[in-house]
Design a protein around this motif. Sequence first.
Motif, short mmCIF file in Angstrom:
data_model
loop_
_atom_site.label_atom_id
_atom_site.label_comp_id
_atom_site.label_asym_id
_atom_site.label_seq_id
_atom_site.Cartn_x
_atom_site.Cartn_y
_atom_site.Cartn_z
N ILE A 91 0.79 -1.09 0.00
CA ILE A 91 -0.01 -0.11 -0.07
C ILE A 91 0.57 1.33 0.08
N PHE A 92 1.73 1.39 0.85
CA PHE A 92 2.55 2.58 1.11
C PHE A 92 3.48 2.92 -0.23
N LYS A 93 4.02 1.71 -0.97
CA LYS A 93 4.75 1.71 -2.14
C LYS A 93 3.85 2.46 -3.19
N GLY A 94 2.43 1.87 -3.18
CA GLY A 94 1.76 2.25 -4.17
C GLY A 94 1.32 3.79 -4.24
N ILE A 95 0.99 4.23 -2.75
CA ILE A 95 0.68 5.57 -2.88
C ILE A 95 1.88 6.45 -3.24
N PHE A 96 3.18 6.20 -2.87
CA PHE A 96 4.34 7.03 -2.95
C PHE A 96 4.54 6.95 -4.67
N HIS A 97 4.12 5.80 -5.47
CA HIS A 97 4.44 5.85 -6.77
C HIS A 97 3.43 6.73 -7.36
N VAL A 98 2.49 6.66 -7.23
CA VAL A 98 1.17 7.34 -7.64
C VAL A 98 1.44 9.05 -7.63
N CYS A 99 2.02 9.24 -6.09
CA CYS A 99 2.42 10.56 -5.97
C CYS A 99 3.29 11.26 -6.90
N LYS A 100 4.51 10.29 -7.40
CA LYS A 100 5.47 10.85 -7.76
C LYS A 100 5.20 10.77 -9.36
N LYS A 101 4.46 9.87 -9.91
CA LYS A 101 4.05 9.71 -11.19
C LYS A 101 3.25 10.78 -11.82
N HIS A 102 2.31 11.26 -10.72
CA HIS A 102 1.21 12.16 -11.17
C HIS A 102 1.31 13.59 -10.52
N ASP A 103 2.59 13.73 -9.72
CA ASP A 103 2.77 14.98 -9.29
C ASP A 103 1.49 15.46 -8.27
N ILE A 104 1.21 14.39 -7.20
CA ILE A 104 0.16 14.71 -6.37
C ILE A 104 0.61 15.77 -5.34
N ASP A 105 -0.46 16.76 -5.00
CA ASP A 105 -0.28 17.88 -4.18
C ASP A 105 -0.67 17.77 -3.06
N LEU A 106 -1.72 16.74 -2.59
CA LEU A 106 -2.14 16.52 -1.03
C LEU A 106 -2.94 15.07 -1.10
N ILE A 107 -2.49 14.08 0.00
CA ILE A 107 -3.09 12.92 0.06
C ILE A 107 -4.10 13.05 1.17
N VAL A 108 -5.16 12.57 0.68
CA VAL A 108 -6.49 12.66 1.70
C VAL A 108 -6.80 11.02 1.90
N MET A 109 -6.49 10.98 3.35
CA MET A 109 -6.84 9.33 3.83
C MET A 109 -7.90 9.25 4.85
N GLY A 110 -8.70 8.08 4.94
CA GLY A 110 -9.68 8.08 6.18
C GLY A 110 -8.95 7.49 7.12
N SER A 111 -9.77 7.68 8.39
CA SER A 111 -9.38 6.87 9.68
C SER A 111 -10.48 6.98 10.77
N ASN A 112 -10.66 6.04 11.32
CA ASN A 112 -11.59 6.37 12.61
C ASN A 112 -10.71 5.93 13.86
N GLY A 113 -9.54 6.26 13.94
CA GLY A 113 -8.49 6.10 15.03
C GLY A 113 -7.48 5.08 14.74
N VAL A 114 -7.04 4.56 15.88
CA VAL A 114 -6.00 3.39 15.76
C VAL A 114 -6.41 2.46 14.69
N SER A 115 -7.65 1.49 15.02
CA SER A 115 -8.07 0.66 14.21
C SER A 115 -8.33 1.00 12.76
N GLY A 116 -8.86 2.42 12.56
CA GLY A 116 -9.35 2.61 11.31
C GLY A 116 -7.98 2.67 10.37
N LEU A 117 -6.97 3.51 10.55
CA LEU A 117 -5.87 3.96 9.85
C LEU A 117 -4.95 2.70 9.95
N ARG A 118 -5.07 1.98 10.87
CA ARG A 118 -4.16 0.68 10.97
C ARG A 118 -4.72 -0.45 10.13
#
Length: 274
Positions: A91-118
């Motif tokens: 997952i984290f490699k895919g995120i970094f790859h897309v950011c670099k490939k498309h010159d992403i300005d902001l990552i927006v992620m969802g979480s409901n706390g420890v369990s949600g994000l993890r």
Amino acid sequence: MKKLLVPTDFSDQAENALKVAAQIAKKHNCEIYLLHMLEIPLQEVDPLGTQSALPEAMFFMKLAHKKFETLMKKDFLQGITVHETVDFQEIFKGIFHVCKKHDIDLIVMGSNGVSGLREMLIGSNTEKVVRTSETPVLVVKKEHPVFNIGHFVFASDFEDESKAAFKKAIDFSDMFGAKLHLLMVNTPNMFITTQEANKRMEPYERLITNKPHTLNIYNDLSIEKGIMNFAESINADIIGMSTHGRQGLSHFFNGSISEDLVNHAKRPVITFKI
């Protein structure tokens, strides 16, 4: 800001993040890159789908595309350019790859706390994305029918090395016309005098002389509690802070304060790499 990346596992938490991204996109004419990662080794998947060593890989990809089709019909995405991507990587490699490939300005992620994000980022990916991303990361905890930022807390140690991150925070704040609240937390183990704190904050204040802002020194038992308690005291809309990426966090944010805040703070948290 023109390109937003939203990683999704099609959960309610991921949709909350997408709704926030959609509001930002409509307000600032941005495109959204919607990313779903299938953690299946890429070398074991035939790109043509004819001789796949893992036939279920193609099944899951087709299933993801069906979920994308359903998601794209949501009213809140109408009128927005959305690029959907399904990929086979960690997952984290895919995120970094897309950011670099498309010159992403902001990552927006969802979480409901420890369990949600993890749960969405699977263990150590939380640290790897939030603490090492070159791209600013906005973590959203709940649904925001109207996402607006009136009061933005930026917590730091206000050493010189954090200025670059602070300039990014200023740009983000300006997008919403927010009032910036510069915050330094004093703890028993990391105490500095008010005079020294003000001295550190002065160069930062000069960067925002003509913008609504406050300078704040807050005493608490820990940095994490101090940030959250101060944010609560002014009913802040968002908490921002800097990270050092691969070199670890600054002395002010020693340990895993960024990850702790992302997991425990009730409010959205945005991180900027130094």
